[in-house]
Scaffold this motif. Structure first.
Motif, PDB file in Angstrom:
ATOM      1  N   GLN A 143      -8.841  -0.600   0.062  1.00  0.00           N
ATOM      2  CA  GLN A 143      -8.288  -1.516  -0.936  1.00  0.00           C
ATOM      3  C   GLN A 143      -8.708  -1.075  -2.343  1.00  0.00           C
ATOM      4  O   GLN A 143      -9.878  -0.799  -2.598  1.00  0.00           O
ATOM      5  CB  GLN A 143      -8.761  -2.946  -0.661  1.00  0.00           C
ATOM      6  CG  GLN A 143      -8.230  -3.504   0.651  1.00  0.00           C
ATOM      7  CD  GLN A 143      -8.635  -4.939   0.881  1.00  0.00           C
ATOM      8  OE1 GLN A 143      -8.463  -5.796   0.011  1.00  0.00           O
ATOM      9  NE2 GLN A 143      -9.172  -5.221   2.065  1.00  0.00           N
ATOM     10  N   ARG A 144      -7.746  -1.052  -3.213  1.00  0.00           N
ATOM     11  CA  ARG A 144      -7.946  -0.560  -4.584  1.00  0.00           C
ATOM     12  C   ARG A 144      -9.018  -1.345  -5.343  1.00  0.00           C
ATOM     13  O   ARG A 144      -9.909  -0.752  -5.965  1.00  0.00           O
ATOM     14  CB  ARG A 144      -6.601  -0.644  -5.322  1.00  0.00           C
ATOM     15  CG  ARG A 144      -6.622  -0.253  -6.775  1.00  0.00           C
ATOM     16  CD  ARG A 144      -5.213  -0.336  -7.316  1.00  0.00           C
ATOM     17  NE  ARG A 144      -5.155  -0.143  -8.751  1.00  0.00           N
ATOM     18  CZ  ARG A 144      -4.025  -0.131  -9.449  1.00  0.00           C
ATOM     19  NH1 ARG A 144      -2.874  -0.304  -8.825  1.00  0.00           N
ATOM     20  NH2 ARG A 144      -4.049   0.039 -10.749  1.00  0.00           N
TER      21      ARG A 144
ATOM     22  N   ASP B 109       0.857  -1.183   0.000  1.00  0.00           N
ATOM     23  CA  ASP B 109       0.000   0.000   0.000  1.00  0.00           C
ATOM     24  C   ASP B 109       0.895   1.235   0.000  1.00  0.00           C
ATOM     25  O   ASP B 109       1.766   1.371   0.864  1.00  0.00           O
ATOM     26  CB  ASP B 109      -0.879  -0.014   1.263  1.00  0.00           C
ATOM     27  CG  ASP B 109      -1.915   1.111   1.280  1.00  0.00           C
ATOM     28  OD1 ASP B 109      -1.586   2.235   0.858  1.00  0.00           O
ATOM     29  OD2 ASP B 109      -3.052   0.868   1.729  1.00  0.00           O
ATOM     30  N   PRO B 110       0.724   2.157  -0.963  1.00  0.00           N
ATOM     31  CA  PRO B 110       1.619   3.310  -1.089  1.00  0.00           C
ATOM     32  C   PRO B 110       1.702   4.198   0.150  1.00  0.00           C
ATOM     33  O   PRO B 110       2.628   4.997   0.277  1.00  0.00           O
ATOM     34  CB  PRO B 110       1.008   4.095  -2.264  1.00  0.00           C
ATOM     35  CG  PRO B 110       0.226   3.100  -3.032  1.00  0.00           C
ATOM     36  CD  PRO B 110      -0.305   2.128  -2.019  1.00  0.00           C
TER      37      PRO B 110
ATOM     38  N   THR C 252      -0.131  10.566  -1.250  1.00  0.00           N
ATOM     39  CA  THR C 252       0.990   9.665  -1.511  1.00  0.00           C
ATOM     40  C   THR C 252       1.690  10.112  -2.798  1.00  0.00           C
ATOM     41  O   THR C 252       1.171  10.925  -3.556  1.00  0.00           O
ATOM     42  CB  THR C 252       0.497   8.215  -1.664  1.00  0.00           C
ATOM     43  OG1 THR C 252      -0.548   8.180  -2.641  1.00  0.00           O
ATOM     44  CG2 THR C 252      -0.034   7.689  -0.349  1.00  0.00           C
TER      45      THR C 252
ATOM     46  N   ASP D 275      -8.645   7.188   0.794  1.00  0.00           N
ATOM     47  CA  ASP D 275      -7.194   7.165   0.610  1.00  0.00           C
ATOM     48  C   ASP D 275      -6.883   7.155  -0.886  1.00  0.00           C
ATOM     49  O   ASP D 275      -7.747   6.860  -1.720  1.00  0.00           O
ATOM     50  CB  ASP D 275      -6.501   6.033   1.368  1.00  0.00           C
ATOM     51  CG  ASP D 275      -6.632   4.653   0.735  1.00  0.00           C
ATOM     52  OD1 ASP D 275      -7.306   4.512  -0.296  1.00  0.00           O
ATOM     53  OD2 ASP D 275      -6.047   3.706   1.293  1.00  0.00           O
ATOM     54  N   ASP D 276      -5.666   7.521  -1.233  1.00  0.00           N
ATOM     55  CA  ASP D 276      -5.276   7.646  -2.638  1.00  0.00           C
ATOM     56  C   ASP D 276      -5.285   6.300  -3.355  1.00  0.00           C
ATOM     57  O   ASP D 276      -5.535   6.227  -4.562  1.00  0.00           O
ATOM     58  CB  ASP D 276      -3.871   8.262  -2.739  1.00  0.00           C
ATOM     59  CG  ASP D 276      -3.817   9.699  -2.274  1.00  0.00           C
ATOM     60  OD1 ASP D 276      -4.887  10.321  -2.131  1.00  0.00           O
ATOM     61  OD2 ASP D 276      -2.702  10.207  -2.039  1.00  0.00           O
ATOM     62  N   TYR D 277      -4.980   5.244  -2.617  1.00  0.00           N
ATOM     63  CA  TYR D 277      -4.950   3.904  -3.203  1.00  0.00           C
ATOM     64  C   TYR D 277      -6.326   3.543  -3.754  1.00  0.00           C
ATOM     65  O   TYR D 277      -6.462   3.021  -4.864  1.00  0.00           O
ATOM     66  CB  TYR D 277      -4.504   2.911  -2.137  1.00  0.00           C
ATOM     67  CG  TYR D 277      -4.005   1.588  -2.655  1.00  0.00           C
ATOM     68  CD1 TYR D 277      -3.234   1.492  -3.809  1.00  0.00           C
ATOM     69  CD2 TYR D 277      -4.256   0.412  -1.949  1.00  0.00           C
ATOM     70  CE1 TYR D 277      -2.755   0.279  -4.258  1.00  0.00           C
ATOM     71  CE2 TYR D 277      -3.775  -0.814  -2.387  1.00  0.00           C
ATOM     72  CZ  TYR D 277      -3.028  -0.874  -3.548  1.00  0.00           C
ATOM     73  OH  TYR D 277      -2.551  -2.082  -3.990  1.00  0.00           O
TER      74      TYR D 277
END
Length: 359
Positions: free
Chosen positions: A239-240, A86-87, A294, A264-266
């Motif tokens: 989770q993406r 995860d970034p 991120t 989140d960005d992911y």
């Protein structure tokens, strides 16, 4: 009969450099060398640099076994995270490791794969290995795995998340973002750009981060006299792939969202993939916003508007608090830090196209 050739192996055995050798070369006491090499106060920066330079020249290598026996410490701390892929986590880990290394500590990483039982196994394994303390970035809102740490007065610090159980929260040290404020800012930004149907793709709903970010977003709309459509709040679990699947379903709605706020960005990257797959343009057709800032958020072509947080600082501060607990034997002292969040406006939200807020 052929002659037998005798081969002699000559080993260059050199005397191992000791603290006393460095002290003699630097014309200081052995105590001063120890303080300088372990980044302890008590010596000037000039003397510290001199000692370190001599130590390097003499190829000094600390005797970690002797050091551990004398101090009854391993000079190792553990860091438990969800997934290093995860970034969000690499920069967090970097902050912890670099601060810890400066203080003479090593770092062990454990991935839980977002599983509560694996988290418990990681804690038990680290303690069995003799680590001096643990940093956790994985706790749930009422995580049972931190109870034994509290009861045993074992040094630990929470980062990124905290317990929302009042009995546990008041007994734990943590470093977190002002997640409520971050959720508020993100929703306010999209609403003021003219969006009424804003989807919120949350993280794991059993975590303080997702709960507070969602509460902040709902409060922002309320303050502007609008109401959050609960159908547009969908769990993405940080989770993406799950975020991608959630976006596919939202796009298929009779009245689909005109903006997406991922926690989140992911997850935002997963939503981005779904939007492109369905032929939607960002930001011309749909606005997209992430959270965490991120590295990938700033990539050309992605240009993701997001909520920033200083992940490196969060990690370093967590390590600082933990090492102070270890060295001062102060597990009963509770330190709770809340870091500020910020709005990073890039191209994905459409602000650059409009040039100003519409309300």
């Amino acid at each position: 009969m052929p002659a037998i050739k005798r081969i002699e192996k000559v080993t260059d055995v050199r005397k191992k450099t000791t603290i006393k050798d460095i002290a003699k070369a630097a014309d200081v006491s052995a105590t001063a060398v120890s303080m300088a090499m372990n980044n302890k106060p008590g010596v000037s920066q000039k003397t510290r640099r001199k000692i370190q330079k001599i130590a390097e020249k003499l190829q000094y290598s600390p005797n970690f076994i002797a050091r551990s026996l004398i101090s009854n410490r391993s000079y190792t701390i553990g860091f438990i995270l969800n997934s290093i892929t995860d970034p969000f986590f690499p920069e967090l880990a970097k902050g912890i490791e670099e601060y810890a290394n400066k203080q003479g500590y090593n770092l062990l990483l454990c991935n839980t794969k977002r599983d509560l039982q694996t988290e418990k196994k990681s804690i038990d394994m680290l303690r069995s290995k003799g680590v001096d303390g643990i940093i956790l970035a994985t706790v749930l809102k009422d995580d049972p795995n931190i109870v034994p740490l509290i009861e045993d007065e074992f040094p630990f610090v929470l980062i990124n998340r905290h317990s929302m159980n009042p009995d546990l929260k008041n007994k734990t040290s943590y470093v977190v973002l002002d997640n409520f404020r971050g959720g508020y800012m993100g929703m306010e930004h999209l609403y003021r750009l003219g969006h009424d149907r804003i989807a919120v793709i949350t993280g794991n709903v059993n975590t303080s981060t997702a709960i507070l970010r969602t509460e902040g977003s709902i409060k922002a709309l309320s303050d502007y006299g609008a109401k959050m459509d609960r159908e547009l709040i969908v769990e993405g679990r940080f989770q993406r792939q799950i975020a991608y699947e959630a976006a596919i379903k939202l796009i298929a709605m009779e009245a689909p969202p005109t903006a997406y706020f991922a926690q989140d960005d992911y997850m935002a990257i997963g939503i981005r993939e779904a939007l492109f797959e369905k032929g939607l343009r960002i930001p011309e057709d749909v606005a997209l916003m992430g959270f965490d800032d991120t590295e990938i958020a700033s990539f050309a072509g992605i240009d993701l508007t997001t909520i920033s947080q200083n992940k490196y600082e969060m990690g370093a501060m967590g390590a600082k608090i933990l090492i102070e607990k270890i060295e001062k034997n102060s597990t009963g002292v509770v330190s709770q830090l809340i870091l500020e969040s910020g709005l990073i406006i890039r191209k994905s939200c459409g602000y650059a196209l409009q040039g100003a807020y519409s309300r």
